[in-house]
Design a protein around this motif. Structure first.
Motif, mmCIF file in Angstrom:
data_model
loop_
_atom_site.group_PDB
_atom_site.id
_atom_site.type_symbol
_atom_site.label_atom_id
_atom_site.label_comp_id
_atom_site.label_asym_id
_atom_site.label_seq_id
_atom_site.Cartn_x
_atom_site.Cartn_y
_atom_site.Cartn_z
ATOM 1 N N VAL A 24 0.938 -1.137 0.003
ATOM 2 C CA VAL A 24 0.077 0.004 0.061
ATOM 3 C C VAL A 24 0.897 1.095 -0.005
ATOM 4 O O VAL A 24 0.397 2.208 -0.683
ATOM 5 C CB VAL A 24 -0.949 0.060 1.383
ATOM 6 C CG1 VAL A 24 -0.443 0.221 2.607
ATOM 7 C CG2 VAL A 24 -1.895 1.148 1.011
ATOM 8 N N ARG A 28 0.943 4.202 -2.856
ATOM 9 C CA ARG A 28 0.469 5.375 -2.625
ATOM 10 C C ARG A 28 1.764 6.449 -2.595
ATOM 11 O O ARG A 28 1.478 7.501 -3.164
ATOM 12 C CB ARG A 28 -0.124 5.452 -1.318
ATOM 13 C CG ARG A 28 -1.653 4.759 -1.359
ATOM 14 C CD ARG A 28 -2.150 4.996 0.320
ATOM 15 N NE ARG A 28 -2.178 6.023 0.795
ATOM 16 C CZ ARG A 28 -3.016 7.097 0.441
ATOM 17 N NH1 ARG A 28 -4.043 6.858 -0.422
ATOM 18 N NH2 ARG A 28 -3.125 8.491 0.946
ATOM 19 N N THR A 36 -5.957 3.935 -3.961
ATOM 20 C CA THR A 36 -5.843 2.914 -2.876
ATOM 21 C C THR A 36 -5.737 3.583 -1.729
ATOM 22 O O THR A 36 -4.881 4.479 -1.244
ATOM 23 C CB THR A 36 -4.770 1.851 -3.188
ATOM 24 O OG1 THR A 36 -4.893 1.380 -4.562
ATOM 25 C CG2 THR A 36 -4.576 0.826 -2.159
ATOM 26 N N LYS A 37 -6.603 3.187 -0.723
ATOM 27 C CA LYS A 37 -6.871 3.906 0.633
ATOM 28 C C LYS A 37 -6.199 2.986 1.539
ATOM 29 O O LYS A 37 -6.449 1.733 1.470
ATOM 30 C CB LYS A 37 -8.377 4.173 0.826
ATOM 31 C CG LYS A 37 -8.953 5.260 -0.301
ATOM 32 C CD LYS A 37 -8.266 6.267 -0.528
ATOM 33 C CE LYS A 37 -8.864 6.989 -1.461
ATOM 34 N NZ LYS A 37 -8.095 8.469 -2.021
ATOM 35 N N GLU A 38 -5.878 3.559 2.731
ATOM 36 C CA GLU A 38 -5.815 2.790 4.044
ATOM 37 C C GLU A 38 -6.811 3.177 4.971
ATOM 38 O O GLU A 38 -6.726 4.143 5.385
ATOM 39 C CB GLU A 38 -4.169 2.815 4.446
ATOM 40 C CG GLU A 38 -3.997 1.976 5.616
ATOM 41 C CD GLU A 38 -2.586 2.075 6.031
ATOM 42 O OE1 GLU A 38 -1.467 2.516 5.516
ATOM 43 O OE2 GLU A 38 -2.043 1.537 7.157
ATOM 44 N N CYS A 48 -7.952 -1.054 1.170
ATOM 45 C CA CYS A 48 -6.812 -0.937 0.462
ATOM 46 C C CYS A 48 -6.693 -2.100 -0.636
ATOM 47 O O CYS A 48 -5.460 -2.194 -1.210
ATOM 48 C CB CYS A 48 -5.728 -1.158 1.304
ATOM 49 S SG CYS A 48 -5.504 -2.649 2.311
ATOM 50 N N ASN A 58 -5.435 -7.577 0.343
ATOM 51 C CA ASN A 58 -5.417 -6.061 1.271
ATOM 52 C C ASN A 58 -3.861 -5.932 1.086
ATOM 53 O O ASN A 58 -3.034 -6.572 1.481
ATOM 54 C CB ASN A 58 -5.420 -6.592 2.725
ATOM 55 C CG ASN A 58 -7.034 -6.670 2.914
ATOM 56 O OD1 ASN A 58 -7.866 -5.987 2.359
ATOM 57 N ND2 ASN A 58 -7.478 -7.911 3.646
ATOM 58 N N SER A 59 -3.644 -4.722 0.444
ATOM 59 C CA SER A 59 -2.283 -4.259 -0.004
ATOM 60 C C SER A 59 -1.602 -4.096 1.397
ATOM 61 O O SER A 59 -0.334 -3.500 1.441
ATOM 62 C CB SER A 59 -2.262 -3.157 -1.030
ATOM 63 O OG SER A 59 -2.868 -2.068 -0.627
ATOM 64 N N CYS A 60 -2.179 -3.768 2.411
ATOM 65 C CA CYS A 60 -1.796 -3.384 3.764
ATOM 66 C C CYS A 60 -1.039 -4.363 4.552
ATOM 67 O O CYS A 60 -0.254 -4.494 5.084
ATOM 68 C CB CYS A 60 -2.471 -2.687 4.980
ATOM 69 S SG CYS A 60 -3.966 -3.704 5.474
ATOM 70 N N THR A 74 -4.869 -1.667 -9.881
ATOM 71 C CA THR A 74 -5.335 -0.801 -8.691
ATOM 72 C C THR A 74 -6.640 0.132 -9.456
ATOM 73 O O THR A 74 -6.688 -0.286 -10.543
ATOM 74 C CB THR A 74 -4.379 0.338 -8.567
ATOM 75 O OG1 THR A 74 -4.332 1.198 -9.360
ATOM 76 C CG2 THR A 74 -3.000 -0.421 -7.957
ATOM 77 N N GLY A 105 -11.608 -0.065 -3.076
ATOM 78 C CA GLY A 105 -11.385 -1.428 -2.391
ATOM 79 C C GLY A 105 -12.680 -2.361 -2.999
ATOM 80 O O GLY A 105 -12.468 -3.320 -3.301
#
Lengths: 154, 756
Positions: A24, A28, A36-38, A48, A58-60, A74, A105
């Motif tokens: 993530v 970003r 892409t958000k966290e 994400c 989940n990219s986190c 993305t 997401g």
């Protein structure tokens, strides 16, 4: 530092990253792909979510070094030439967007689902989106948007 | 969604216009405030308190300042103006000086080149504390021997409201029901944690980019804390990734401004979810004791309430929430004899503040239980007892205000009674459940939500419209006002109302919201007020613009006054921009207030109300206590519906959030320490939990509203919670007087006994 090569939205990039860097943050902070958000940082909210080699992840929770050689999609890759995808248009038509923070997401989870299963049932859609939290919509308009695309599939 | 309304000649208001902000949100192009980057940007991290309640003996930042990459470490000494903020009472320190009162209190701000360096420096700040006894029980906090959270005493507010004679009312009552309800500390759980960037202009001024609900008030609070003029501060607060009241108060704005001015470089702060949960506001946990007496025909004769609200460490909006909760404790009903006491109490249990419903959710949960219990005691139908008591237009309400505005209690109740879920409830309850050990039942509840800020609080809005020449040479209408887009869709409804007022295409309107440099102050995006207030301001600005154009029409068109009077507005606008003429018009609106004032009670009564009824069908597993909401129904009177798809989205989102409140959500704090810091332990509903939902709007015309509209954002989540709890009662016999109705509570109160 480790050298990784990623294909992000059909574009190949080679980067030197810290072995502990999360996907993530690479997306970003290094690539400027802030679509892409966290939301939680622990893989619970799904904001994400990106598609890695066909799977919604989940990219986190993924380290960038784990993605060496992978194809990553993305939200910015859904309409590369500015032409909205059928799923994006369905989100507009069905009022599936409110604050919009979960939207990327949601779109990526649904994109992965539809690629794997073009005609999912309503229950399959609800299950595929269960890892993406939304606090605004109550989910119904999002599920309906995905259903609309599914119903048009051959 | 279906709507009952008379046909009208409106072109944009009432139509399902697609959201003006949606394309950016589905492509990822929309930049939230935490997505912004600037050259030379630094990262900030906040040092939070190490104890829930302690004196600060000393703060030493010298070691932290030596950590590689660290640019500055700021403490209370760097707060040049008032070291405090708070919407109602500025009692919360920007950076704590001598005391911390909850684990989220900010003690220092580290600014470094990278996030990692800022984090490393946090550990090097040496703070010596002297821990104090933790005040974690609001009832005990009210006792004279309790340790004090604030020197002035732990009772922040006591409101007493009395009308008529409750003792005489109880004496005349055929039945009296008395219960204590315990309501949870719900978390907003907006998906976007607090984040933003402060950018110095190099000349003593600053721009703060931080998602929020009232940019002009943020500007004032930053100005007050920094000791610089508001005109040197620009606040950009939109778009917001969800707020629900949780971004109404200052979150990071003052720290961002301080960091940027202290370093001369842009400073970004992004809270982790855990830090957001610990530091941020929550819904007030309340304990509400109610004693209600009714005559044999169901009429309420006496109603006594004692309410204790835990506002945590600082006031924020705890006082107004307590007062609105008291108003909500009278439901939608006629009552001549009431006696109500509300206490807003300081503790070390985090902080509580504004949250969608604003005290009414807690109150409605209690009041609607009382109504069903009275009905049970009297052998009455739940709808019938509500209908007997429901307020009608012209009634004097329990607080003494004469209801001269649109009153929709009966219309939403009638719609709920007619809906499939309620009309066929006996049939639905008798249908075989999904498993033999499950029970199905239907519950109903009704609410009115006071909108706007209420009596005695300045409540106004302004908007600006500019007519400019677009890139294609055609007229473009720029509408500016400050209510941010927090996700509810106000920018779209503003565009619709502007297009209606300006007699143009909605596509020719550009709406600018949430930026102090782009539009005048239209107040907060709270209290279900942004469509009503902003819409009224736009109505007046559009009227002024029409008059201006009409006046200029003969000159612009080069024709006689008679000919100009026949011209369409769009024609005049086209001719004006072709000649290089640009025009501006302003509009302002001040909320109507009740003439009736309650002595010593600010904010009450509210006079513009949204009315709503909810019905829920639940299935209860009597072996495990698990509850599933299968279907739900909403009947809403929000005046004229401006955007049906928007109202449907609000309604469905509200029902699911209210379902979370009823069944699963509570931010657990033990001894001042938060136990549920992320979505792994604080569970909110997912797509698999959402019921099948139906929404009906009972359209009305609010004479003071823009095109007849009222507000809708809060009511949509309120009566669903008691409707679900009352359905559980019908299924199991258990009184769910302690929300949320977790499996454990349902099992304990009404579980296996029925199965066995």
């Amino acid at each position: 530092m480790a050298r990784v090569t990623l294909t992000v939205n059909d574009r190949q990039v080679t980067l030197d990253v810290h072995p502990g860097e999360r996907l993530v943050d690479t997306l970003r902070d290094r690539l400027g792909l802030t679509g892409t958000k966290e939301g939680c940082g622990v893989g619970e909210c799904g904001a994400c979510t990106v598609v890695v080699d066909g799977d919604a992840v989940n990219s986190c929770l993924v380290l960038t070094v784990q993605c060496d050689g992978a194809a990553i999609l993305t939200v910015e890759g859904l309409a590369p030439a500015g032409q909205l995808s059928r799923l994006q248009r369905a989100f507009l038509e069905h009022g599936a967007v409110q604050c919009g923070f979960c939207t990327p997401g949601m779109l990526m989870s649904a994109t992965a689902l539809l690629a794997r299963n073009p005609r999912p049932t309503r229950e399959e859609i609800r299950a595929a989106l269960a890892g993406n939290l939304c606090r605004c919509t109550g989910y119904e308009q999002i599920v309906q948007a995905v259903e609309a695309v599914a119903n048009e599939a051959e | 969604m279906s709507t009952t309304s008379a046909p009208d000649k409106l072109r944009w208001v009432g139509k399902p216009v697609p959201r003006v902000d949606a394309v950016g949100k589905v492509t990822g192009a929309t930049k939230y405030m935490g997505d912004l980057t600037f050259p030379g940007m630094l990262w900030g991290r906040v040092l939070r308190a190490a104890h829930p309640h302690a004196l600060i003996k000393s703060i030493d930042t010298s070691k932290a300042e030596k950590v590689p990459g660290v640019v500055r470490v700021l403490t209370h000494k760097d707060v040049k103006g008032l070291n405090g903020y708070g919407i109602a009472v500025p009692d919360q320190p920007v950076l704590c000086h001598d005391k911390v009162r909850y684990m989220g209190d900010a003690v220092a701000l580290v600014i470094a080149e990278t996030r990692e360096e800022a984090a490393a420096a946090l550990d090097k700040i040496e703070v010596v504390y002297e821990p104090l006894p933790v005040v974690d029980d609001p009832e005990r906090a009210m006792l004279p021997d309790s340790p004090l959270v604030h020197e002035g005493g732990n009772i922040h507010l006591h409101t007493h409201i009395e009308r008529g004679d409750v003792e005489a009312g109880f004496a005349a009552s055929a039945v009296i029901v008395e219960n204590t309800y315990r309501l949870p500390r719900q978390m907003h759980a907006f998906l976007e944690p607090e984040q933003g960037v402060g950018v110095s202009d190099g000349n003593g001024g600053v721009t703060v980019y931080c998602g929020a609900q009232h940019p002009y008030r943020d500007q004032m609070q930053i100005s007050r804390a920094l000791g610089i003029k508001p005109s040197r501060i620009r606040v950009v607060a939109s778009p917001v990734g969800g707020a629900f009241g949780g971004k109404d108060e200052i979150t990071l704005q003052i720290l961002l401004a301080m960091g940027a001015l202290a370093t001369g470089r842009p400073v970004k702060i992004v809270l982790s979810r855990e830090e957001s949960v610990v530091a941020g506001w929550k819904r007030h946990p309340m304990v509400i004791h109610m004693r209600t007496g009714a005559a044999a025909d169901g009429r309420i004769l006496a109603h006594q309430v004692r309410l204790v609200s835990d506002t945590g460490a600082y006031a924020s909006l705890g006082g107004p929430v307590t007062n609105l909760a008291l108003e909500g404790c009278t439901g939608v009903y006629r009552m001549e004899n009431i006696l109500m006491d509300g206490y807003c109490v300081y503790t070390n249990n985090g902080v509580a503040g504004a949250f969608r419903g604003f005290g009414q959710l807690q109150a409605n949960y209690a009041m609607e239980h009382q109504m069903d219990l009275l009905a049970e005691a009297l052998g009455m139908d739940p709808v019938a007892i509500r209908r007997v008591n429901a307020l009608r237009g012209g009634d004097v309400n329990p607080l003494g205000h004469t209801m001269v505005e649109n009153v929709g209690a009966l219309s939403v109740l009638d719609a709920a009674e007619r809906c499939d879920l309620w009309a066929r409830r006996h049939e639905l309850e008798a249908e075989p459940p999904s498993e033999p050990w499950k029970r199905r039942a239907v519950g109903l509840a009704v609410e009115m939500q006071g909108t706007g800020l209420g009596v005695g609080l300045p409540d106004y809005g302004a908007a600006k419209i500019d007519l400019v020449r677009g890139p294609d040479g055609r007229p473009r209408w720029r509408v500016g006002l400050s209510c941010p887009e927090i996700g509810q869709g106000n920018s779209t409804t503003y565009a619709q109302m502007a297009a209606e007022g300006l007699e143009c295409d909605v596509g020719d309107v550009e709406v600018y919201v949430g930026d102090t440099s782009a539009g005048p102050d239209s107040g907060s995006c709270t209290a279900s007020r942004s469509v009503y207030t902003g819409g009224n301001a736009i109505f007046h600005a559009a009227t002024a613009m029409r008059e201006l154009l009409r006046k200029k029409a003969p000159a612009v068109l080069g024709c006689t006054e008679e000919e100009a009077a026949q011209a369409e507005l769009s024609e005049i606008a086209r001719a004006a921009v072709a000649k290089g003429i640009t025009l501006s018009a302003d509009g302002a609106f001040i909320w109507p207030e009740s003439k009736y004032k309650l002595q010593g009670v600010f904010g009450l009564p509210h006079i513009i109300n949204t009315y709503i009824a909810h019905v829920a069908l639940v299935e209860v597993d009597v072996l495990t206590g698990q509850v599933e909401v299968l279907r739900s129904f909403a009947a809403i009177d929000c005046g004229k519906v401006v955007n049906p798809q928007g109202v449907q989205g609000q309604s469905e989102g509200g029902m699911v959030m209210g379902m979370g409140y009823a069944l699963m959500e509570d931010t657990l704090i033990q001894g001042g320490h938060t136990l549920t810091k992320n979505f792994s332990t604080y569970i909110i509903p997912t797509s698999l939990d959402a019921p099948l939902m139906e929404t009906v709007t009972c359209e009305s015309f609010e004479p003071t509203g823009p095109w007849g509209a009222k507000g809708v954002g809060e009511a949509v989540m309120v009566p669903i919670a008691p409707a679900i709890a009352l359905a559980i009662r019908r299924a199991t016999g258990a009184l769910m007087d302690h929300a949320p109705s977790t499996s454990e509570r349902v099992f304990t109160k009404g579980g296996v006994r029925l199965g066995g």
